[in-house]
Structure formats: C-alpha cells, structure tokens
Design an enzyme around this catalytic site. Structure first.
Site, mmCIF file in Angstrom:
data_model
loop_
_atom_site.group_PDB
_atom_site.id
_atom_site.type_symbol
_atom_site.label_atom_id
_atom_site.label_comp_id
_atom_site.label_asym_id
_atom_site.label_seq_id
_atom_site.Cartn_x
_atom_site.Cartn_y
_atom_site.Cartn_z
ATOM 1 N N ASP A 1 -80.957 -35.884 -45.931
ATOM 2 C CA ASP A 1 -80.330 -36.010 -44.605
ATOM 3 C C ASP A 1 -81.267 -35.642 -43.454
ATOM 4 O OD1 ASP A 1 -77.868 -36.685 -45.571
ATOM 5 O OD2 ASP A 1 -76.901 -34.763 -45.148
ATOM 6 N N LYS B 1 -73.240 -32.957 -38.345
ATOM 7 C CA LYS B 1 -72.873 -34.376 -38.512
ATOM 8 C C LYS B 1 -71.585 -34.504 -39.309
ATOM 9 C CE LYS B 1 -73.984 -34.749 -43.106
ATOM 10 N NZ LYS B 1 -72.983 -34.868 -44.175
#
Ligand code: C5P
Length: 284
Positions: A134, A11
């Site tokens: 996350d 990401k």
C-alpha cells in the site's frame, strides 16, 4: 533544527477484489484506494543519527515502518545524514486504514526533502513498494485504482466532498494482514470487474455508486475477527444504509450524504455504545 511536518492520511478501500494467489505468495488484486481526513502527524528534523519518537511508546524505534523507510533511503542514497523523526498517532493501528503505510510514505517524502536527495517519483515509488504493497499509493494519495499486488496505480477523480463514517473495532489479531490473505479461498476470488466498473465511473468524475463496492475479505473477516458482526449491526441500527469493510479490516465504513447526516449517525452510534469517526475524502 530545520524541520518538516506532514499529515499522513488514512485510507479506505472503495472496493477490493482479489483475483488469485500468485506464485510469489502475494495476491493479485483490483482495488480503489481513497485517502480520508483522518491523519497521523509526522515530523522530521536534522540530527546526527536516526531516532524515532512516537506517542505510543511501543511503536518507537526500529520496529516502525518509518524507520525502515529512513534506513532504505540512507542505503539508496549513501547519505551520512541522520534525522530525528516524530510520530503522533491518530489512525487506529492494524485496522485496515493503512496508517503504518501512510506514515512510511510520509517519511520517504519528508526525508527526501530534508536530505535534499532529489530522488524522483518513479524511484521513490519503487522504494515504497519494498516497504509494503500500500505504501506507493500513499506517496500521492487521493483516489487511485491499484492492481498487481497493489503497486500499479492509476489516478482517478476524487468523489469530492464525500462524507463517511468509520467505525474501527478494537479487535486485535496477531499477523492480521497475512492471516486474512491466508484465509481466502477460491470462493472469495472474483475477476475484478465490479471494481473496474466503479473505476470507470470515477475516471470521468461520476458520483460514487455504492452498489459496486465489494470486498473479498468480507467472509474471512467475519470468521477471523470475533464480534465484528456486532459493529456492523450497530452501524445498520444507527441508520447506515450499507456497511463496507476497509482493506482486510476490521474497520468498517459507510458513505453519507452530508456532514450533518454523518454527525447524526455518529451521535446514534454513541448512544448505542459505539465510536464513529466522521471523515471526508481528501485529495492529498
Ligand atoms: O505488502 P505488505 O507487507 O503490506 O503485505 C503483508 C502481507 O499480506 C504479505 O506478506 C502477504 O502475505 C499479504 N499480501 C498478499 N497480497 C497482496 C498484499 C499483501 O498476499 N497483494
């Protein structure tokens, strides 16, 4: 041996604002997470006990977040089943690209299927949040706004076909993420409005406005990663218009108009002695 494989995507943060330090030691943040087409490969197969083989030897076994994911699922479900897990790393490690978190989320999804546990998405996200702030994001991936300590998620429209060039400096700092958070002070905090505005644009499928991408770690990262500025300058010299930090760094990225422009930037970076990775936004 029945087996499953999955790509665990990296990401970048399309904006990351830290609002304040919380009583529990974590920080309240507003960020937009976006998966990109750089990935680790995860494999799981039925086995008696748990094993984890990684192509980076020092990431084998119990210390890996995938192992902790498997252990958590075994405790949650009470299953006696085991798994042989395999991990092929491509995402740079401890670099602000979420590689370890993505691997852990992929392990949760694969093992939930392999062991036929039928744990629903809500519970899986709760378990994921115990592994790291996350990790819940990576269960779905794509484009999502994260708030709280990162566990409250709202899906947004993915800016489709958006190309990026990543540069991941090989600068190792022990306890990187906690250290970067510890190095934040009130001058780095903001109210989240820049990132919320960007989310409003993405929510209705708008194009990505680059001037709204801010990152609370910019100053602390420059202080903490020796030589980071060299990489940033190289990207600008190679033709990047704006350079952004991903997560708590040290990875940097720039948005590109096309693959062709990304390839050209990568080539110029190579001529300057730097390694760029051309990637695209992905929805899963
Ligand atoms: O959640 P995760 O394990 O990834 O967090 C690593 C460390 O980063 C935490 O122990 C905490 O020090 C810091 N952190 C924080 N606020 C967040 C996320 C992480 O202070 N929202």
């Amino acid at each position: 041996m029945a087996g499953l494989t999955l790509r665990a995507y990296a990401k970048v943060n399309l904006g990351l604002e830290v609002i304040q330090r919380r009583e529990d030691g974590y920080h309240e943040l507003v960020t937009i997470l976006q998966t990109v087409s750089l990935y680790d490969e995860i494999g799981v197969g039925s086995a008696e006990g748990l094993t984890l083989h990684c192509d980076r030897k020092w990431m084998d076994g119990r210390r890996n977040l995938m192992w902790k994911a498997a252990d958590l699922l075994q405790k949650e479900s009470g299953t006696q089943m085991g798994a042989a897990m395999n991990l092929v790393k491509t995402i740079p490690i401890s670099a602000g690209l979420g590689g370890g978190s993505s691997d852990a989320a992929a392990a949760l999804r694969c093992l939930n299927d392999l062991w036929e546990l039928n744990i629903n998405n809500t519970r899986l996200a709760e378990l994921a949040s115990h592994l790291g702030s996350d990790v819940p994001f990576f269960l779905q991936g794509g484009t999502q706004m994260a708030t709280g300590r990162g566990e409250f998620l709202e899906p947004l429209c993915t800016p489709k076909g958006q190309w990026l060039v990543l540069v991941s400096p090989d600068i190792r700092v022990p306890r990187k993420t906690p250290l970067l958070y510890e190095n934040l002070g009130p001058r780095d905090f903001s109210d989240g409005s820049m990132t919320t505005r960007l989310a409003e644009t993405l929510r209705v499928g708008g194009a990505l406005p680059t001037d709204c991408i801010v990152n609370a770690f910019e100053r602390a990262a420059d202080d903490t990663f020796p030589g980071l500025d060299r990489y940033r300058k190289a990207m600008l010299e190679a033709g990047a218009e704006q350079v952004h930090l991903s997560g708590s760094g040290p990875s940097l990225f720039t948005l590109m108009e096309s693959k062709c422009a990304g390839d050209a930037l990568q080539k110029r970076l190579g001529e300057l002695g730097f390694f760029g990775i051309v990637v695209q936004t992905v929805t899963t």
